[in-house]
Motif scaffolding. Structure first.
Motif, mmCIF file in Angstrom:
data_model
loop_
_atom_site.group_PDB
_atom_site.id
_atom_site.type_symbol
_atom_site.label_atom_id
_atom_site.label_comp_id
_atom_site.label_asym_id
_atom_site.label_seq_id
_atom_site.Cartn_x
_atom_site.Cartn_y
_atom_site.Cartn_z
ATOM 1 N N GLN A 37 -12.226 5.768 -1.654
ATOM 2 C CA GLN A 37 -10.888 5.628 -2.061
ATOM 3 C C GLN A 37 -10.471 4.327 -1.387
ATOM 4 O OE1 GLN A 37 -8.729 8.946 -0.396
ATOM 5 N NE2 GLN A 37 -9.410 10.265 -2.297
ATOM 6 N N GLY A 38 -10.830 3.750 -0.202
ATOM 7 C CA GLY A 38 -10.299 2.527 0.427
ATOM 8 C C GLY A 38 -8.968 2.613 0.984
ATOM 9 N N GLN A 39 -8.381 3.653 1.056
ATOM 10 C CA GLN A 39 -7.101 3.845 1.803
ATOM 11 C C GLN A 39 -7.108 4.966 2.929
ATOM 12 O OE1 GLN A 39 -4.417 4.925 -1.221
ATOM 13 N NE2 GLN A 39 -4.090 3.134 -2.180
ATOM 14 N N PRO A 40 -6.174 4.602 3.873
ATOM 15 C CA PRO A 40 -6.345 5.577 5.041
ATOM 16 C C PRO A 40 -5.714 6.943 4.364
ATOM 17 C CG PRO A 40 -4.644 4.113 5.365
ATOM 18 C CD PRO A 40 -5.639 3.605 4.180
ATOM 19 N N LEU A 41 -5.858 7.903 5.416
ATOM 20 C CA LEU A 41 -5.173 9.347 4.942
ATOM 21 C C LEU A 41 -4.377 9.546 6.080
ATOM 22 C CD1 LEU A 41 -5.277 11.715 3.061
ATOM 23 C CD2 LEU A 41 -6.762 12.576 4.584
ATOM 24 N N VAL A 42 -3.103 9.708 5.860
ATOM 25 C CA VAL A 42 -1.983 10.191 6.843
ATOM 26 C C VAL A 42 -2.235 11.614 6.895
ATOM 27 C CG1 VAL A 42 0.309 10.194 7.523
ATOM 28 C CG2 VAL A 42 -0.815 8.179 6.311
ATOM 29 N N ILE A 43 -2.158 11.994 8.294
ATOM 30 C CA ILE A 43 -2.004 13.735 8.454
ATOM 31 C C ILE A 43 -1.001 14.098 9.392
ATOM 32 C CG2 ILE A 43 -3.254 15.571 9.683
ATOM 33 C CD1 ILE A 43 -5.058 14.221 7.462
ATOM 34 N N THR A 44 -0.277 14.973 8.464
ATOM 35 C CA THR A 44 1.066 15.303 9.240
ATOM 36 C C THR A 44 0.890 16.876 9.937
ATOM 37 O OG1 THR A 44 1.514 16.771 6.938
ATOM 38 C CG2 THR A 44 2.372 14.252 7.232
ATOM 39 N N MET A 89 0.895 -1.141 -0.007
ATOM 40 C CA MET A 89 0.092 0.211 0.116
ATOM 41 C C MET A 89 0.885 1.156 0.033
ATOM 42 S SD MET A 89 -2.755 1.284 2.961
ATOM 43 C CE MET A 89 -3.288 -0.415 3.071
ATOM 44 N N LYS A 90 0.698 1.993 -0.992
ATOM 45 C CA LYS A 90 1.439 3.171 -1.011
ATOM 46 C C LYS A 90 0.837 4.628 -0.458
ATOM 47 C CE LYS A 90 4.506 3.087 -4.819
ATOM 48 N NZ LYS A 90 5.059 4.049 -6.011
ATOM 49 N N PHE A 91 1.371 4.972 0.569
ATOM 50 C CA PHE A 91 0.883 6.151 1.266
ATOM 51 C C PHE A 91 1.350 7.430 0.630
ATOM 52 C CE2 PHE A 91 0.682 2.991 4.919
ATOM 53 C CZ PHE A 91 -0.746 3.183 4.889
ATOM 54 N N SER A 92 2.104 7.603 -0.183
ATOM 55 C CA SER A 92 2.742 8.908 -0.658
ATOM 56 C C SER A 92 1.576 9.842 -1.235
ATOM 57 C CB SER A 92 3.725 8.705 -1.741
ATOM 58 O OG SER A 92 3.262 7.891 -2.616
ATOM 59 N N SER A 93 0.495 9.042 -1.894
ATOM 60 C CA SER A 93 -0.511 10.228 -2.331
ATOM 61 C C SER A 93 -1.522 10.374 -1.270
ATOM 62 C CB SER A 93 -1.198 9.603 -3.669
ATOM 63 O OG SER A 93 -1.673 8.069 -3.342
ATOM 64 N N GLN A 94 -1.540 9.878 -0.194
ATOM 65 C CA GLN A 94 -2.480 9.885 0.993
ATOM 66 C C GLN A 94 -1.996 10.582 2.073
ATOM 67 O OE1 GLN A 94 -5.141 9.067 -1.286
ATOM 68 N NE2 GLN A 94 -6.172 8.631 0.737
ATOM 69 N N ILE A 95 -0.883 11.439 1.868
ATOM 70 C CA ILE A 95 -0.222 12.160 2.861
ATOM 71 C C ILE A 95 -0.589 13.715 2.845
ATOM 72 C CG2 ILE A 95 1.828 12.934 3.999
ATOM 73 C CD1 ILE A 95 3.069 10.296 3.083
ATOM 74 N N LYS A 96 -1.483 14.243 3.783
ATOM 75 C CA LYS A 96 -1.777 15.526 3.631
ATOM 76 C C LYS A 96 -1.494 16.367 4.828
ATOM 77 C CE LYS A 96 -3.887 14.900 -0.122
ATOM 78 N NZ LYS A 96 -3.503 15.299 -1.586
ATOM 79 N N PRO A 97 -1.116 17.796 5.018
ATOM 80 C CA PRO A 97 -0.944 18.427 6.197
ATOM 81 C C PRO A 97 -2.271 18.705 6.807
ATOM 82 C CG PRO A 97 -0.838 19.846 4.176
ATOM 83 C CD PRO A 97 -1.208 18.371 3.875
ATOM 84 N N ILE A 98 -2.287 19.145 8.188
ATOM 85 C CA ILE A 98 -3.468 19.223 8.986
ATOM 86 C C ILE A 98 -4.186 20.349 8.530
ATOM 87 C CG2 ILE A 98 -2.257 20.625 10.685
ATOM 88 C CD1 ILE A 98 -4.039 18.851 12.702
ATOM 89 N N SER A 99 -3.437 21.197 7.906
ATOM 90 C CA SER A 99 -4.180 22.444 7.266
ATOM 91 C C SER A 99 -5.402 21.928 6.002
ATOM 92 C CB SER A 99 -3.460 23.626 6.669
ATOM 93 O OG SER A 99 -2.501 22.923 5.721
ATOM 94 N N TYR A 100 -4.937 20.676 5.550
ATOM 95 C CA TYR A 100 -5.805 20.208 4.318
ATOM 96 C C TYR A 100 -7.044 19.802 4.868
ATOM 97 C CZ TYR A 100 -7.182 17.843 0.249
ATOM 98 O OH TYR A 100 -7.980 17.316 -0.880
ATOM 99 N N LEU A 101 -6.600 19.092 5.925
ATOM 100 C CA LEU A 101 -7.730 18.391 6.782
ATOM 101 C C LEU A 101 -8.811 19.302 7.211
ATOM 102 C CD1 LEU A 101 -9.113 16.092 8.155
ATOM 103 C CD2 LEU A 101 -7.629 16.405 10.012
ATOM 104 N N LYS A 102 -8.357 20.653 7.752
ATOM 105 C CA LYS A 102 -9.216 21.555 8.334
ATOM 106 C C LYS A 102 -10.142 22.317 7.061
ATOM 107 C CE LYS A 102 -6.100 23.018 12.134
ATOM 108 N NZ LYS A 102 -5.028 24.175 12.521
ATOM 109 N N ALA A 103 -9.290 22.408 5.917
ATOM 110 C CA ALA A 103 -10.174 23.071 4.919
ATOM 111 C C ALA A 103 -10.918 22.082 4.108
ATOM 112 C CB ALA A 103 -9.045 23.599 3.923
#
Length: 91
Positions: A27-34, A1-15
């Motif tokens: 998407q069926g994939q988890p989203l990693v929040i940085t 499973m590649k997480f590279s396209s599923q990594i977003k900063p917390i500001s993206y999550l907020k917006a």
């Protein structure tokens, strides 16, 4: 499973919180929040989470079984069945 396209900063999550929640099951994939460039949280849809928990539970059962085999805490199936039948007959 590649997480590279599923990594977003917390500001993206907020917006984009509503959009993220809507798209997770598709998407069926988890989203990693940085936060400050470090991975801090993982967001996933509930069905994937439940599947992960079930898988972990099964792996724990298998590990316990293997440990019991290693410790010699086993008996032939025929003996175990006979004991259960005897108990059922005495009840």
């Amino acid at each position: 499973m590649k997480f590279s396209s599923q990594i977003k900063p917390i500001s993206y999550l907020k917006a984009h919180a509503a959009e993220i929640v809507r798209s997770l099951p598709e998407q069926g994939q988890p989203l990693v929040i940085t936060q400050n460039g470090e991975a801090k949280a993982v967001i996933q849809d509930i069905a994937s989470y439940e599947q992960t928990q079930e898988t972990l539970a099964l792996l724990k059962i298998l590990a316990l079984g293997n440990r019991q085999i290693d410790e010699g805490k086993v008996q032939p199936a025929g003996e175990a069945i006979q004991r259960l039948r005897e108990r059922a007959g005495n009840s």
